[in-house]
Every structure is written in structure tokens, then in C-alpha cells.
Design an enzyme around this catalytic site. Structure first.
Site, PDB file in Angstrom:
ATOM      1  N   GLU A   1      41.921  43.888  41.437  1.00  0.00           N
ATOM      2  CA  GLU A   1      41.424  44.744  40.354  1.00  0.00           C
ATOM      3  C   GLU A   1      41.750  46.210  40.623  1.00  0.00           C
ATOM      4  O   GLU A   1      42.125  46.951  39.718  1.00  0.00           O
ATOM      5  CB  GLU A   1      39.903  44.573  40.178  1.00  0.00           C
ATOM      6  CG  GLU A   1      39.474  43.177  39.759  1.00  0.00           C
ATOM      7  CD  GLU A   1      39.784  42.841  38.302  1.00  0.00           C
ATOM      8  OE1 GLU A   1      40.296  43.700  37.578  1.00  0.00           O
ATOM      9  OE2 GLU A   1      39.504  41.689  37.897  1.00  0.00           O
TER      10      GLU A   1
ATOM     11  N   ARG B   1      44.137  48.134  37.988  1.00  0.00           N
ATOM     12  CA  ARG B   1      43.492  49.173  37.177  1.00  0.00           C
ATOM     13  C   ARG B   1      43.742  50.567  37.736  1.00  0.00           C
ATOM     14  O   ARG B   1      44.142  51.471  36.998  1.00  0.00           O
ATOM     15  CB  ARG B   1      41.980  48.939  37.100  1.00  0.00           C
ATOM     16  CG  ARG B   1      41.627  47.613  36.476  1.00  0.00           C
ATOM     17  CD  ARG B   1      40.137  47.479  36.256  1.00  0.00           C
ATOM     18  NE  ARG B   1      39.788  46.077  36.065  1.00  0.00           N
ATOM     19  CZ  ARG B   1      38.819  45.639  35.278  1.00  0.00           C
ATOM     20  NH1 ARG B   1      38.091  46.484  34.594  1.00  0.00           N
ATOM     21  NH2 ARG B   1      38.565  44.358  35.162  1.00  0.00           N
TER      22      ARG B   1
ATOM     23  N   ASP C   1      47.073  33.127  35.876  1.00  0.00           N
ATOM     24  CA  ASP C   1      47.808  33.863  34.831  1.00  0.00           C
ATOM     25  C   ASP C   1      48.844  34.907  35.263  1.00  0.00           C
ATOM     26  O   ASP C   1      50.052  34.736  35.086  1.00  0.00           O
ATOM     27  CB  ASP C   1      46.823  34.486  33.827  1.00  0.00           C
ATOM     28  CG  ASP C   1      45.652  35.238  34.474  1.00  0.00           C
ATOM     29  OD1 ASP C   1      45.682  35.461  35.683  1.00  0.00           O
ATOM     30  OD2 ASP C   1      44.710  35.608  33.736  1.00  0.00           O
TER      31      ASP C   1
ATOM     32  N   GLU D   1      43.843  39.817  25.445  1.00  0.00           N
ATOM     33  CA  GLU D   1      45.020  38.924  25.535  1.00  0.00           C
ATOM     34  C   GLU D   1      45.599  38.484  24.195  1.00  0.00           C
ATOM     35  O   GLU D   1      46.833  38.384  24.052  1.00  0.00           O
ATOM     36  CB  GLU D   1      44.689  37.695  26.391  1.00  0.00           C
ATOM     37  CG  GLU D   1      44.466  37.997  27.867  1.00  0.00           C
ATOM     38  CD  GLU D   1      43.104  38.611  28.172  1.00  0.00           C
ATOM     39  OE1 GLU D   1      42.214  38.538  27.306  1.00  0.00           O
ATOM     40  OE2 GLU D   1      42.944  39.176  29.274  1.00  0.00           O
TER      41      GLU D   1
ATOM     42  N   THR E   1      49.729  44.102  34.256  1.00  0.00           N
ATOM     43  CA  THR E   1      48.808  43.155  33.625  1.00  0.00           C
ATOM     44  C   THR E   1      47.569  43.842  33.056  1.00  0.00           C
ATOM     45  O   THR E   1      46.787  43.227  32.345  1.00  0.00           O
ATOM     46  CB  THR E   1      48.420  42.024  34.614  1.00  0.00           C
ATOM     47  OG1 THR E   1      47.792  40.983  33.883  1.00  0.00           O
ATOM     48  CG2 THR E   1      47.481  42.536  35.703  1.00  0.00           C
TER      49      THR E   1
END
Ligand code: DMJ
Length: 645
Positions: free
Chosen positions: A270, A274, A403, A537, A623
């Protein structure tokens, strides 16, 4: 010159070195003398060792720095003075052949001289120290300590090497032309402003916002840190939308407050997608050095997570202590495929910007290790134990836990200007197995991607899985056996299925997971799968499909979603997730997720912009929707030259 090996070992000479000993009682003086003697011995041995190492260790400069393929693109562009130390630790070698050999010998000789001189000085200093009294030594240590601290304060972070700036094109404007589309785009911009202003007012500096309680919020992925996740995640969206005052505000907070020396155990994945992704994108868009410097400082804090027996990183790392561990819930102490497999894009850029090969090496090591492993039915399980290097539970998914691993294989290839063919091949093979085992058509004709659990297909698809429609479309061009049309079609089918999952709810917002079983099609069954937490998404897939087909239905579907979000998720203190998309009277979860500003609103804004805003030939979105430029030497301009903005 007295070499350490020739120093007399006899105790008789020691008193002459320590006149201060006379003022101590006899037994203490004896003790002190022997301590000093041992100290001197250790020092001598250490210096001898250094000498030995210098002359006898193999000459590393003759070895290739790392043999992984992209180094030509990532490293040699960094200009350094002759023989200067590369930030990654290697001496940068210029030129070829005899000339190089000769210069290399000269460099070696001068290095030897320097070591000899250093050694003599060290010896001299050691002798002087041994002559001093305990109090004198104490005072000296104290002064040195304060000096080091002072210097550290003054110095600030080490400057990074100048690197050529990749061409940055199409980072603002994107006026769509048609007035009705422009109006929609303005509405998205207004939503962004409401989300940002609310966070600014009630949650500033906290990771996220509680829009109903009107106060800061955080989750375990950020540990107990307060690192302004929303600020970092939102920066590039603000920039693209032309919200420059807000961007400046965010930049100022980062300059003054963003500090990673905190005792917090954070998620490596994360924080990478981010924070590092967000900071790097903000750097490339704005050209402001501070973002690059902060990204690198943070990246250094993540590196200890890779200290595992296999080099597969821990899921979490303590930013202060560097201690890593895995999530308690993960199968057999495993690391997660979508976590350790979603570092490549950011780490390649870190190596590019710092010249430090460590980042690139870490992610390439992961790739090599995975390539050597057996894959049940050609599928990658979601769990891998970082101690043993063995798979955990055989669960494969293109949604949560799996994913973005697939996404980053494709994007590694795109970001390398399609030169990283190993990544492309790995992606193609993985997708081929996924199609064979996980993708099915429901009785009602909806294409879905299920989950593979120990040889059994679960006919359930997550909201997270919906990103795959966009991924298939993005990967269509360049797919093997001329299957571009097939993959674009597959992307369209997934987009359609995910739209159905929205359309079959009361709020016209998609549930977290939906089934294709026992007559049920694209609807959630369990209560705890009916929530919508502002995820991006489905809209992400609409945007990619729009870019590749210009079919107006994607803008239409995106607009439906935007209206539903504005109607059901908007509150006076920002935007909130809802707990049940099938209820006309939903309750709020009271969280404004940072990815709502980073991704959901950004993809919506792009959907209603012209294609020259962030063209896909030049940018690859990580992503978390943070754009990073395609890297290729042919694409680079030299530092100082005006980057196109
Ligand atoms: C985001 O943080 C990223 O898109 C990640 O890859 C998956 N989940 C969230 C949004 O749903």
C-alpha cells in the site's frame, strides 16, 4: 612506517603510552592498561584485515553490475565525474579497452595510497587517544557526538544525481470540446473539490477522512502513522484537473510535515502504490524535486522488508526498526502475490531516478524466483512463503490477492517501451492459463472471471476483478498469435458484466462481490458482500475501453456511476462508502478512501477528457492510477532542456 604486524606485543612498552594510569589505584590501572592493549590489538587486526581485503578480494569492477537486461536504460545516463562513486555503490566506468585498463590501474594505485595514508593517520590517532585520561576521552566523545548531530541537521538529505527527464506530454488541459461532455467533466472536478476541501477542513494530515464524523481516519495498512495518505494520493489528480492552489497546499504540507521516521508498521504494497507511486507521479507532472526526494527517502525505509531467506518481501515493515512480518490471516505465513508482485513499476523508476540498482534488483529477483517455480495448472497461487519459497494455499484470483501482479507484468512491458519482452511473455502465459481455468460464460451470457480454489472454480467475481477488462484491452496490442481482437472483445465483455453488476442494484453502484450460480447473475448474495466503498475498478475499465474503442456507451456508463456516487455517497463532510447497494435507504460506512481521489475521480475525469490528456503511448498508470512515464533512451531529453508540459 610502523605497520600493525610489527607493533611490539610486549606489555613492557605499555606504561609509556599511558601516563594517566598513575593517578588510579594499582589494580584499576593494571586493568586499564590491559584493556588498552587489547584495544590496540583489535585495531591492528582490523587494519590488517582492511589491507588484506583491498589487495586480495576479486576486482568487482570487472564484473557486470547486474545482469538483468534493463540496466542500459536505467543506469548509464547518469553522468558522474570520472571514477566517482555511483550512488548505488559502484565506481562508474567510462570508455573502453586499453585506455580504461590504464586509467583503472591509476585509480587503483591512488586508492591504495589513500588507504595507506588513512591507515597511518588512524594509527597515530589511536596512539594519541591511549595517552588521554578517561575524562578527557569522555569529553572528546561528547563533543564529537554533538558535532555529528549538528552536521546531520545542517546537511539534510543527500542530493540525488541529475538524470535526463523523460518527455512529459499531455499532463493538463484535455478539453473534450463538446459542451455536454465538458459539463460532465466540470461536475467531476467539482466532486474532487468537495472531497478535497472536506478532507482539508476535517482530516488534514490524517491518512483519510471520516466524512460523517468529520474527523481524521486511518486503517491498519498505514500502521499508527499519520502520513497524509489522502494528500499524497490526490496530488496528481489535482494537478491534472488544474486545481493548482490545492496542489500547492498539498505540496507545502509534504515539504513541512511528511516524515517517515515513525514507529509504524505499514503495508509495503500500500505504501508503495499510494505513497511512492503518488510522489513519483507528482514529481514527473510538476517537476518539483521535493516529491522525488521524499519518494526515495520512503523507499529506503521499505528495503529492509526484503531481508527474508528468499528475497520475497514481508507484507509489513516497521518504518523505524525495519522489522518485517506477514499478515496473520495469510495462508501458512505467506506473502501475497498481489503485494510482492506490485512493486516493479515504482522500483524501476526509483533506480532510474537514483542510479541505485538495488530497487531494480529486488523486483527482478522476485520475477526470476517466480519463473523457476512450478505453477499448478499454469496458474500462480496467491500465497508464497518467504521463508521456504513454497506456495501456500492453491488459490488463484484476478481479484483481491492476485490482481495487480498480472497488471504489473503487462505494465512493466509497456513502461519499458515494450523492450521488457520477458515481462510480456510472463503476462501472456499467465493470462492464457487464467482464460483456460477461470473465465467462463454464465447461463445468461455474461462473461465472468471466477476464482480457483484447490482445483475447484468458484463462480464469484469481485469488484476488484473488474479492473481486468481494462487490462485485457490495454494488453490487446502486442498479444501473441494475432489475438488483439480477441482481447479487446474480452475487455468489452468484462466491462459489460461489471456494468450489469451496477445496473442490477437499487443504487446503481456495484457490490463488493457478485455470483454466477444457481440462477443468480452478477448479484451479491451475502450481506457482507453488498457494500460499495468508492472503489474505482469498474470506472477504470470504462475509461480504458473508451480510449480503445470510443464507443459512447462507456461515457454513458461512467456518467451513471458518477451520478449515483454524487447522489448516494455524497454528504456535507465529503464522500462516504455505503453498506448495502440493494437498499434504497443505505447506511454509510463513514470512510472517504484515499483511492477515491487518486483513482475513481481521476478515471472519471479522464473519461470526459480528450485523449491528449495523459496519452497512453507516453504514460503508464500504476495500480493506484498514478501515472509514470514510459522509459526509453530514445524518449529522454537531457537535464536542463525544457520538458514539454
Ligand atoms: C486500490 O488501492 C488499488 O487499485 C489496488 O490495486 C486495489 N484496491 C484499491 C482500490 O479498490
Amino acid at each position: 612506517m610502523t605497520t600493525p604486524a610489527l607493533l611490539p606485543l610486549s606489555g613492557r612498552r605499555i606504561p609509556t603510552l599511558s601516563p594517566g594510569a598513575a593517578s588510579f589505584p594499582h589494580h584499576r590501572a593494571t586493568l586499564r592498561l590491559s584493556e588498552k592493549f587489547i584495544l590496540l590489538l583489535i585495531l591492528s587486526a582490523f587494519i590488517t584485515l582492511c589491507f588484506g581485503a583491498f589487495f586480495f578480494l576479486p576486482d568487482n569492477s570487472k564484473h557486470k553490475r547486474f545482469d538483468l537486461g534493463l540496466e542500459d536504460v536505467l543506469i548509464p545516463h547518469i553522468e558522474a565525474p570520472k571514477g566517482a562513486k555511483h550512488p548505488g555503490g559502484q565506481v562508474v566506468i567510462h570508455g573502453q579497452g586499453d585506455h580504461d585498463e590504464h586509467r583503472h590501474r591509476e585509480e587503483e594505485e591512488s586508492l591504495r595510497d589513500k588507504i595507506r595514508a588513512d591507515h597511518e593517520r588512524a594509527l597515530q590517532e589511536a596512539k594519541e587517544k591511549l595517552r588521554k585520561s578517561r575524562d578527557e576521552l569522555r569529553a572528546e566523545i561528547q563533543t564529537e557526538k554533538s558535532k555529528v548531530l549538528e552536521d546531520l541537521k545542517k546537511e539534510g538529505p543527500k542530493p540525488l544525481p541529475p538524470v535526463p527527464m523523460p518527455k512529459v506530454v499531455g499532463v493538463n488541459d484535455g478539453d473534450p470540446g463538446e459542451p455536454d461532455i465538458k459539463e460532465k467533466r466540470d461536475k467531476i472536478r467539482e466532486m474532487m473539490k468537495h472531497a478535497w476541501d472536506s478532507y482539508r477542513q476535517y482530516g488534514w494530515g490524517h491518512n483519510e477522512l471520516k466524512p460523517l464524523a468529520k474527523k481524521g481516519h486511518s486503517t491498519n495498512i498505514f500502521g499508527n502513522s499519520q502520513m497524509g495518505a489522502t494528500i499524497v494520493d490526490a496530488l496528481d489528480s489535482l494537478y491534472m484537473m488544474g486545481l493548482h492552489d490545492e496542489f500547492k497546499d498539498g505540496q507545502e504540507w509534504i515539504e513541512q510535515n511528511l516524515d517517515f521516521s515513525v514507529n509504524a508498521e505499514v503495508s509495503v504494497f500500500e505504501v508503495n502504490i499510494r505513497f511512492i507511486g503518488g510522489l513519483l507521479a507528482a514529481y514527473y507532472l510538476s517537476g518539483q524535486e521535493v516529491f522525488k526526494v521524499k519518494a526515495v527517502q520512503l523507499a529506503e525505509k521499505l528495503l529492509p522488508a526484503f531481508n527474508t531467506p528468499t528475497g520475497i518481501p514481508w507484507a509489513m515493515v516497521n518504518l523505524k526498526s525495519g522489522v518485517g512480518r506477514n499478515w496473520g490471516w495469510a495462508s501458512a505465513g505467506s506473502s501475497i502475490l498481489a503485494e510482492f508482485g506490485t512493486l516493479h513499476m515504482e522500483f524501476v523508476h526509483l533506480t532510474y531516478l537514483t542510479g541505485n540498482p538495488a530497487y531494480y534488483q529486488k523486483v527482478m529477483h522476485i520475477r526470476k524466483l517466480l519463473a523457476k517455480m512450478d505453477r499448478p495448472n499454469g496458474l500462480y497461487p496467491n500465497y508464497l512463503n518467504p521463508r521456504t519459497g513454497r506456495w501456500g494455499q492453491h488459490h488463484t484470483s484476478v481479484g483481491g490477492l492476485g490482481d495487480s501482479f498480472y497488471e504489473y507484468l503487462l505494465k512493466a512491458w509497456l513502461m519499458s517501451d515494450k523492450t521488457d519482452t520477458e515481462a510480456r511473455k510472463t503476462y501472456d502465459d499467465a493470462i492464457e492459463a487464467i482464460e483456460r481455468h477461470l473465465i467462463r460464460k454464465s447461463n445468461g451470457g455474461l462473461t465472468f472471471i471466477g476464482e480457483w480454489k484447490n482445483g475447484h472454480l468458484e463462480r464469484k467475481m469481485g469488484h476488484l476483478t473488474c479492473f481486468a477488462g481494462g487490462m485485457f484491452a490495454l494488453g490487446a496490442d502486442g498479444s501473441p498469435d494475432d489475438k488483439a481482437g480477441h482481447y479487446l472483445q474480452l475487455g468489452a465483455e468484462i466491462a459489460h458484466t461489471c456494468h450489469e453488476s451496477y445496473d442490477r442494484t437499487v443504487l446503481k453502484l456495484g457490490p463488493e462481490a457478485f455470483k454466477f450460480d444457481s440462477g443468480l447473475e452478477a448479484v451479491a448474495v451475502r450481506q457482507n458482500e453488498k457494500y460499495y466503498i468508492l472503489r474505482p475498478e469498474v470506472i477504470e475499465t470504462y475509461w480504458y475501453m473508451w480510449r480503445f474503442t470510443h464507443d459512447p456507451k462507456y461515457r454513458q456508463w461512467g456518467w451513471e456511476a458518477a451520478q449515483a456516487i454524487d447522489k448516494y455517497c455524497r454528504v456535507s463532510g465529503g464522500f462516504s462508502g455505503v453498506k448495502d447497494v440493494y437498499s434504497s435507504n443505505p447506511t454509510y460506512d463513514d470512510v472517504q478512501q484515499s483511492f477515491f481521489l487518486a483513482e475513481t475521480l481521476k478515471y472519471l475525469y479522464l473519461l470526459f477528457s480528450s485523449d491528449d490528456l495523459m496519452p497512453l503511448e507516453s504514460w503508464v498508470f500504476n495500480t493506484e492510477a498514478h501515472p509514470l512515464p514510459v522509459l526509453h533512451l530514445a524518449n529522454l531529453t537531457l537535464p536542463g532542456s525544457q520538458a514539454q508540459r
